[in-house]
Design a protein around this motif. Sequence first.
Motif, PDB file in Angstrom:
ATOM      1  N   HIS A 182       0.859  -1.195   0.000  1.00  0.00           N
ATOM      2  CA  HIS A 182       0.000   0.000   0.000  1.00  0.00           C
ATOM      3  C   HIS A 182       0.895   1.246   0.000  1.00  0.00           C
ATOM      4  CE1 HIS A 182      -3.452  -2.565   0.984  1.00  0.00           C
ATOM      5  NE2 HIS A 182      -2.652  -3.161   1.843  1.00  0.00           N
ATOM      6  N   PRO A 183       1.192   1.823  -1.170  1.00  0.00           N
ATOM      7  CA  PRO A 183       2.090   2.988  -1.255  1.00  0.00           C
ATOM      8  C   PRO A 183       1.647   4.181  -0.406  1.00  0.00           C
ATOM      9  CG  PRO A 183       1.703   2.049  -3.425  1.00  0.00           C
ATOM     10  CD  PRO A 183       0.749   1.364  -2.494  1.00  0.00           C
ATOM     11  N   GLY A 184       0.350   4.271  -0.098  1.00  0.00           N
ATOM     12  CA  GLY A 184      -0.144   5.399   0.695  1.00  0.00           C
ATOM     13  C   GLY A 184      -0.135   5.147   2.182  1.00  0.00           C
ATOM     14  N   ALA A 185       0.523   4.089   2.632  1.00  0.00           N
ATOM     15  CA  ALA A 185       0.550   3.758   4.058  1.00  0.00           C
ATOM     16  C   ALA A 185       1.222   4.872   4.858  1.00  0.00           C
ATOM     17  CB  ALA A 185       1.285   2.438   4.271  1.00  0.00           C
ATOM     18  N   THR A 186       0.748   5.064   6.083  1.00  0.00           N
ATOM     19  CA  THR A 186       1.267   6.119   6.955  1.00  0.00           C
ATOM     20  C   THR A 186       2.296   5.539   7.921  1.00  0.00           C
ATOM     21  OG1 THR A 186      -0.823   7.328   6.857  1.00  0.00           O
ATOM     22  CG2 THR A 186       0.655   7.848   8.695  1.00  0.00           C
ATOM     23  N   ARG A 187       3.453   6.205   8.013  1.00  0.00           N
ATOM     24  CA  ARG A 187       4.503   5.759   8.937  1.00  0.00           C
ATOM     25  C   ARG A 187       4.405   6.533  10.244  1.00  0.00           C
ATOM     26  NH1 ARG A 187       9.499   6.784  10.797  1.00  0.00           N
ATOM     27  NH2 ARG A 187       9.542   8.801   9.759  1.00  0.00           N
ATOM     28  N   TYR A 188       4.626   5.838  11.341  1.00  0.00           N
ATOM     29  CA  TYR A 188       4.635   6.470  12.664  1.00  0.00           C
ATOM     30  C   TYR A 188       6.076   6.769  13.067  1.00  0.00           C
ATOM     31  CZ  TYR A 188      -0.040   4.327  13.000  1.00  0.00           C
ATOM     32  OH  TYR A 188      -1.333   3.933  12.774  1.00  0.00           O
ATOM     33  N   ASP A 189       6.322   7.989  13.578  1.00  0.00           N
ATOM     34  CA  ASP A 189       7.644   8.291  14.152  1.00  0.00           C
ATOM     35  C   ASP A 189       7.787   7.623  15.515  1.00  0.00           C
ATOM     36  OD1 ASP A 189       8.675   9.826  12.070  1.00  0.00           O
ATOM     37  OD2 ASP A 189       7.683  11.634  12.802  1.00  0.00           O
ATOM     38  N   ASP A 190       6.682   7.620  16.265  1.00  0.00           N
ATOM     39  CA  ASP A 190       6.660   6.909  17.542  1.00  0.00           C
ATOM     40  C   ASP A 190       5.241   6.445  17.803  1.00  0.00           C
ATOM     41  OD1 ASP A 190       5.382   8.910  19.723  1.00  0.00           O
ATOM     42  OD2 ASP A 190       6.570  10.046  18.268  1.00  0.00           O
ATOM     43  N   ILE A 191       5.126   5.413  18.598  1.00  0.00           N
ATOM     44  CA  ILE A 191       3.824   4.825  18.876  1.00  0.00           C
ATOM     45  C   ILE A 191       3.907   4.084  20.199  1.00  0.00           C
ATOM     46  CG2 ILE A 191       4.317   2.676  17.612  1.00  0.00           C
ATOM     47  CD1 ILE A 191       1.361   2.792  16.627  1.00  0.00           C
ATOM     48  N   THR A 192       2.801   3.978  20.910  1.00  0.00           N
ATOM     49  CA  THR A 192       2.829   3.299  22.202  1.00  0.00           C
ATOM     50  C   THR A 192       2.632   1.794  22.031  1.00  0.00           C
ATOM     51  OG1 THR A 192       0.438   3.468  22.584  1.00  0.00           O
ATOM     52  CG2 THR A 192       1.808   5.344  23.279  1.00  0.00           C
ATOM     53  N   TYR A 193       3.076   1.068  23.055  1.00  0.00           N
ATOM     54  CA  TYR A 193       2.867  -0.386  23.049  1.00  0.00           C
ATOM     55  C   TYR A 193       1.377  -0.709  22.897  1.00  0.00           C
ATOM     56  CZ  TYR A 193       7.392  -0.187  25.591  1.00  0.00           C
ATOM     57  OH  TYR A 193       8.673   0.056  25.995  1.00  0.00           O
ATOM     58  N   ASP A 194       0.539   0.000  23.637  1.00  0.00           N
ATOM     59  CA  ASP A 194      -0.888  -0.292  23.624  1.00  0.00           C
ATOM     60  C   ASP A 194      -1.491  -0.061  22.243  1.00  0.00           C
ATOM     61  OD1 ASP A 194      -0.911  -1.059  26.266  1.00  0.00           O
ATOM     62  OD2 ASP A 194      -1.520   0.911  27.024  1.00  0.00           O
ATOM     63  N   ASP A 195      -1.041   0.986  21.549  1.00  0.00           N
ATOM     64  CA  ASP A 195      -1.560   1.237  20.205  1.00  0.00           C
ATOM     65  C   ASP A 195      -1.136   0.139  19.235  1.00  0.00           C
ATOM     66  OD1 ASP A 195      -3.004   3.490  20.778  1.00  0.00           O
ATOM     67  OD2 ASP A 195      -1.442   4.904  20.154  1.00  0.00           O
ATOM     68  N   VAL A 196       0.080  -0.355  19.394  1.00  0.00           N
ATOM     69  CA  VAL A 196       0.541  -1.467  18.552  1.00  0.00           C
ATOM     70  C   VAL A 196      -0.368  -2.679  18.739  1.00  0.00           C
ATOM     71  CG1 VAL A 196       2.390  -3.161  18.232  1.00  0.00           C
ATOM     72  CG2 VAL A 196       2.944  -0.730  18.408  1.00  0.00           C
ATOM     73  N   LEU A 197      -0.718  -2.951  20.002  1.00  0.00           N
ATOM     74  CA  LEU A 197      -1.575  -4.104  20.292  1.00  0.00           C
ATOM     75  C   LEU A 197      -3.001  -3.885  19.800  1.00  0.00           C
ATOM     76  CD1 LEU A 197      -0.301  -4.928  23.900  1.00  0.00           C
ATOM     77  CD2 LEU A 197       0.118  -6.270  21.835  1.00  0.00           C
ATOM     78  N   VAL A 198      -3.558  -2.710  20.084  1.00  0.00           N
ATOM     79  CA  VAL A 198      -4.945  -2.434  19.709  1.00  0.00           C
ATOM     80  C   VAL A 198      -5.114  -2.416  18.187  1.00  0.00           C
ATOM     81  CG1 VAL A 198      -6.749  -0.664  19.724  1.00  0.00           C
ATOM     82  CG2 VAL A 198      -5.515  -1.211  21.829  1.00  0.00           C
ATOM     83  N   LYS A 199      -4.139  -1.818  17.492  1.00  0.00           N
ATOM     84  CA  LYS A 199      -4.228  -1.713  16.035  1.00  0.00           C
ATOM     85  C   LYS A 199      -3.677  -2.939  15.315  1.00  0.00           C
ATOM     86  CE  LYS A 199      -3.927   3.346  16.204  1.00  0.00           C
ATOM     87  NZ  LYS A 199      -3.160   4.554  15.775  1.00  0.00           N
TER      88      LYS A 199
END
Length: 245
Positions: A182-199
């Motif tokens: 998906h060329p339009g994917a969004t990159r995160y500079d930083d993210i929380t552990y919980d967001d990684v799990l939830v998403k």
Amino acid sequence: MDDTGATQPKPTYKRVMLKISGEALMGDQGFGLHPPTVERIAREVQSVRDLGVEICMVIGGGNIFRGLAGSAQGMERTTADYMGMLATVMNALAMQSALEGLGVFTRVISAIRMDEVAEPYIRRRAVRHLEKGRVCIFAAGTGNPYFTTDTAATLRANEMACEVIFKGTKVDGVYDRDPLKHPGATRYDDITYDDVLVKNLKVMDASAIALARDNDLPIIVFSLDEPGGFRGILAGQGTYTIVHG
């Protein structure tokens, strides 16, 4: 100073865990080990070791055998996982050979005893190897089925008092979707552990993320295909995503 007389950058971390997949060692092949790729990664590790950083490594076994895939094809899961652990030992020995060919002293430390080819895991001995500047490659996962090498890397990083886990991938960080598809994917500079799990972002498996979160161990996701990327991040440069609390 380095060989050119330039001042070496001061690394951000003193002791790190580098987690790479077995697939990272197979280059453009569909299976097995690609010696030039193994040597390229070994040179990346050497360049960081030369900064005075103490390095632990965990390498997956998916380029040779993946226990979960074997189980899905009808093999008993515990047997398949043990076969996967043995694959990680093969990869660790290949990396050890490449590193020592560059003059980097290395120890392969196995969670399953195989004294003729690797040391057994003894925490205090492993810490001493790190203090002496040796690269410690932890093989055979945790020694238990049903646990991935992601979990093994997080466990050993905590036991070795590493300050961070570096997760080398084919992309330069964590995205909301697979950027290769998906060329339009969004990159995160930083993210929380919980967001990684939830998403459900597939940075590492859920057990590894939870273990890192519970011990406040940050995870830096970066591209292993970017020359100098590992060293660059330690010098405060480059593109990556940091997973933290």
